[in-house]
Design a protein around this motif. Structure first.
Motif, PDB file in Angstrom:
ATOM      1  N   HIS A   1      33.895 -14.692  49.115  1.00 54.86           N
ATOM      2  CA  HIS A   1      33.961 -15.479  47.969  1.00 54.86           C
ATOM      3  C   HIS A   1      33.618 -16.972  48.043  1.00 54.86           C
ATOM      4  N   ASP A   2      33.027 -17.457  48.958  1.00 51.53           N
ATOM      5  CA  ASP A   2      32.567 -18.865  49.161  1.00 51.53           C
ATOM      6  C   ASP A   2      31.763 -19.388  48.138  1.00 51.53           C
ATOM      7  N   ALA A   3      30.489 -18.579  47.928  1.00 56.34           N
ATOM      8  CA  ALA A   3      29.609 -18.914  46.993  1.00 56.34           C
ATOM      9  C   ALA A   3      30.179 -19.128  45.491  1.00 56.34           C
TER      10      ALA A   3
ATOM     11  N   GLY B   1      17.785 -23.074  43.254  1.00 53.61           N
ATOM     12  CA  GLY B   1      16.886 -22.102  43.418  1.00 53.61           C
ATOM     13  C   GLY B   1      15.252 -22.709  43.262  1.00 53.61           C
ATOM     14  N   GLY B   2      14.436 -22.352  44.280  1.00 57.52           N
ATOM     15  CA  GLY B   2      12.931 -22.604  44.109  1.00 57.52           C
ATOM     16  C   GLY B   2      12.369 -21.367  43.995  1.00 57.52           C
ATOM     17  N   PHE B   3      11.714 -21.484  42.432  1.00 56.76           N
ATOM     18  CA  PHE B   3      10.979 -20.272  41.941  1.00 56.76           C
ATOM     19  C   PHE B   3       9.663 -20.730  41.869  1.00 56.76           C
ATOM     20  N   LEU B   4       8.807 -19.873  42.537  1.00 53.33           N
ATOM     21  CA  LEU B   4       7.252 -19.531  42.616  1.00 53.33           C
ATOM     22  C   LEU B   4       6.756 -18.703  41.520  1.00 53.33           C
ATOM     23  N   ASP B   5       6.142 -19.198  40.565  1.00 52.73           N
ATOM     24  CA  ASP B   5       5.587 -18.256  39.379  1.00 52.73           C
ATOM     25  C   ASP B   5       6.642 -17.262  39.103  1.00 52.73           C
ATOM     26  N   GLY B   6       7.960 -17.784  38.863  1.00 53.50           N
ATOM     27  CA  GLY B   6       9.212 -16.876  38.333  1.00 53.50           C
ATOM     28  C   GLY B   6       9.993 -16.277  39.545  1.00 53.50           C
TER      29      GLY B   6
ATOM     30  N   TYR C   1       6.070 -24.304  40.561  1.00 49.78           N
ATOM     31  CA  TYR C   1       7.116 -24.172  41.368  1.00 49.78           C
ATOM     32  C   TYR C   1       8.285 -24.686  40.717  1.00 49.78           C
ATOM     33  N   THR C   2       9.262 -24.218  40.352  1.00 49.96           N
ATOM     34  CA  THR C   2      10.448 -24.775  39.706  1.00 49.96           C
ATOM     35  C   THR C   2      11.697 -24.733  40.508  1.00 49.96           C
ATOM     36  N   ILE C   3      12.305 -25.777  40.328  1.00 52.68           N
ATOM     37  CA  ILE C   3      13.630 -25.850  40.871  1.00 52.68           C
ATOM     38  C   ILE C   3      14.811 -26.106  39.982  1.00 52.68           C
ATOM     39  N   ARG C   4      15.628 -25.165  40.127  1.00 55.57           N
ATOM     40  CA  ARG C   4      16.960 -25.401  39.045  1.00 55.57           C
ATOM     41  C   ARG C   4      17.993 -24.547  39.748  1.00 55.57           C
ATOM     42  N   PRO C   5      19.330 -24.945  38.808  1.00 56.09           N
ATOM     43  CA  PRO C   5      20.433 -24.360  39.464  1.00 56.09           C
ATOM     44  C   PRO C   5      20.370 -22.844  39.164  1.00 56.09           C
ATOM     45  N   LEU C   6      20.991 -22.055  40.166  1.00 61.31           N
ATOM     46  CA  LEU C   6      21.090 -20.599  40.330  1.00 61.31           C
ATOM     47  C   LEU C   6      22.074 -20.050  39.224  1.00 61.31           C
ATOM     48  N   THR C   7      21.607 -18.824  38.739  1.00 61.10           N
ATOM     49  CA  THR C   7      22.623 -18.059  37.846  1.00 61.10           C
ATOM     50  C   THR C   7      23.583 -17.693  38.901  1.00 61.10           C
ATOM     51  N   ALA C   8      24.785 -16.758  38.479  1.00 60.11           N
ATOM     52  CA  ALA C   8      25.601 -16.252  39.434  1.00 60.11           C
ATOM     53  C   ALA C   8      24.817 -14.894  39.966  1.00 60.11           C
ATOM     54  N   ALA C   9      23.889 -14.230  39.169  1.00 55.90           N
ATOM     55  CA  ALA C   9      23.412 -13.164  39.999  1.00 55.90           C
ATOM     56  C   ALA C   9      22.434 -13.600  40.867  1.00 55.90           C
ATOM     57  N   GLU C  10      21.615 -14.726  40.678  1.00 58.85           N
ATOM     58  CA  GLU C  10      20.649 -15.472  41.689  1.00 58.85           C
ATOM     59  C   GLU C  10      21.439 -15.772  42.877  1.00 58.85           C
ATOM     60  N   LEU C  11      22.492 -16.374  42.577  1.00 58.55           N
ATOM     61  CA  LEU C  11      23.562 -17.036  43.843  1.00 58.55           C
ATOM     62  C   LEU C  11      23.719 -15.994  44.717  1.00 58.55           C
ATOM     63  N   GLN C  12      24.234 -14.783  44.142  1.00 54.50           N
ATOM     64  CA  GLN C  12      24.413 -13.400  44.991  1.00 54.50           C
ATOM     65  C   GLN C  12      23.200 -12.819  45.972  1.00 54.50           C
ATOM     66  N   HIS C  13      22.034 -13.112  45.090  1.00 49.10           N
ATOM     67  CA  HIS C  13      20.824 -12.992  45.984  1.00 49.10           C
ATOM     68  C   HIS C  13      20.539 -13.748  47.219  1.00 49.10           C
ATOM     69  N   ALA C  14      21.113 -15.011  47.063  1.00 50.15           N
ATOM     70  CA  ALA C  14      20.737 -16.082  47.959  1.00 50.15           C
ATOM     71  C   ALA C  14      21.926 -15.931  49.124  1.00 50.15           C
ATOM     72  N   VAL C  15      23.125 -15.211  48.711  1.00 50.02           N
ATOM     73  CA  VAL C  15      23.942 -14.643  49.661  1.00 50.02           C
ATOM     74  C   VAL C  15      23.536 -13.890  50.496  1.00 50.02           C
ATOM     75  N   ASN C  16      22.887 -12.689  50.062  1.00 45.51           N
ATOM     76  CA  ASN C  16      22.279 -11.715  50.561  1.00 45.51           C
ATOM     77  C   ASN C  16      21.181 -12.123  51.549  1.00 45.51           C
ATOM     78  N   TRP C  17      20.244 -13.003  51.289  1.00 50.03           N
ATOM     79  CA  TRP C  17      19.577 -13.721  52.201  1.00 50.03           C
ATOM     80  C   TRP C  17      20.063 -14.136  53.193  1.00 50.03           C
ATOM     81  N   ALA C  18      21.427 -15.053  52.931  1.00 50.59           N
ATOM     82  CA  ALA C  18      21.921 -15.414  54.479  1.00 50.59           C
ATOM     83  C   ALA C  18      22.356 -14.566  55.110  1.00 50.59           C
ATOM     84  N   GLY C  19      22.923 -13.531  54.853  1.00 49.34           N
ATOM     85  CA  GLY C  19      23.400 -12.272  55.706  1.00 49.34           C
ATOM     86  C   GLY C  19      22.175 -11.812  56.258  1.00 49.34           C
ATOM     87  N   ARG C  20      20.963 -11.573  55.802  1.00 44.15           N
ATOM     88  CA  ARG C  20      19.744 -11.154  56.470  1.00 44.15           C
ATOM     89  C   ARG C  20      19.416 -12.080  57.605  1.00 44.15           C
ATOM     90  N   GLU C  21      19.607 -13.331  57.281  1.00 40.62           N
ATOM     91  CA  GLU C  21      19.294 -14.532  58.337  1.00 40.62           C
ATOM     92  C   GLU C  21      20.365 -14.301  59.396  1.00 40.62           C
TER      93      GLU C  21
END
Length: 155
Positions: free
Chosen positions: A53-55, A68-73, A26-46
């Motif tokens: 443009h907040d993010a 981001g928390g990454f499990l096996d990548g 399990y790896t925790i690291r800063p998100l790239t711009a593309a990964e951040l957009q993925h998290a924004v999409n998760w937020a919308g689904r929640e």
């Protein structure tokens, strides 16, 4: 980057698995711009409504502040811990994919976020997963804002 690779889950984990279950990397690291957009999409689904443009703005303020928390990548969790300056941080965007909730990974990324903000006053946005969604999408449900303050005292 933090990589946690353990043979056993920590005791006290409030998860559904046996304590002897091996834990994958399990790896925790800063998100790239593309990964951040993925998290924004998760937020919308929640059901959250992040600003368009907040993010990007928050990421510019603290490029290390969206984690981001990454499990096996594969990204399974996110949190923001944006340091505005030496005195103030804001935490939010705490999301764990539903199938990984209760596994302990969310707690680990939250603890990492708090470490990133050490020594600062922190604002925190909490979204109740138990709130009732109204039938009228134009009229949002009522919200409650709670302001808390803390003062460090010498012991």
């Amino acid at each position: 980057m933090l990589v946690l690779s353990r043979a056993l889950r920590h005791s006290g984990c409030d998860c559904n698995q046996d304590e002897t279950t091996p834990m994958s990397d399990y790896t925790i690291r800063p998100l790239t711009a593309a990964e951040l957009q993925h998290a924004v999409n998760w937020a919308g689904r929640e059901g959250w409504n992040p600003g368009k443009h907040d993010a990007e703005c928050f990421r510019t303020t603290d490029p290390e502040g969206f984690l981001g928390g990454f499990l096996d990548g594969e990204m399974i969790a996110s949190v923001s811990a944006v340091n505005y300056d030496e005195a103030f941080s804001f935490l939010g965007f705490y999301i764990v994919r539903p199938e990984f909730r209760g596994s302990g990974h969310g707690l680990e990324i939250a603890q990492h976020a708090l470490t990133h903000c050490t020594g600062r006053n922190m604002g925190l946005e909490v979204w109740s997963s138990s709130r009732t969604i109204t039938a009228n999408p134009v009229s949002p449900p009522p919200t409650t804002t709670i302001a808390l303050s803390a003062q460090k005292t010498e012991s």
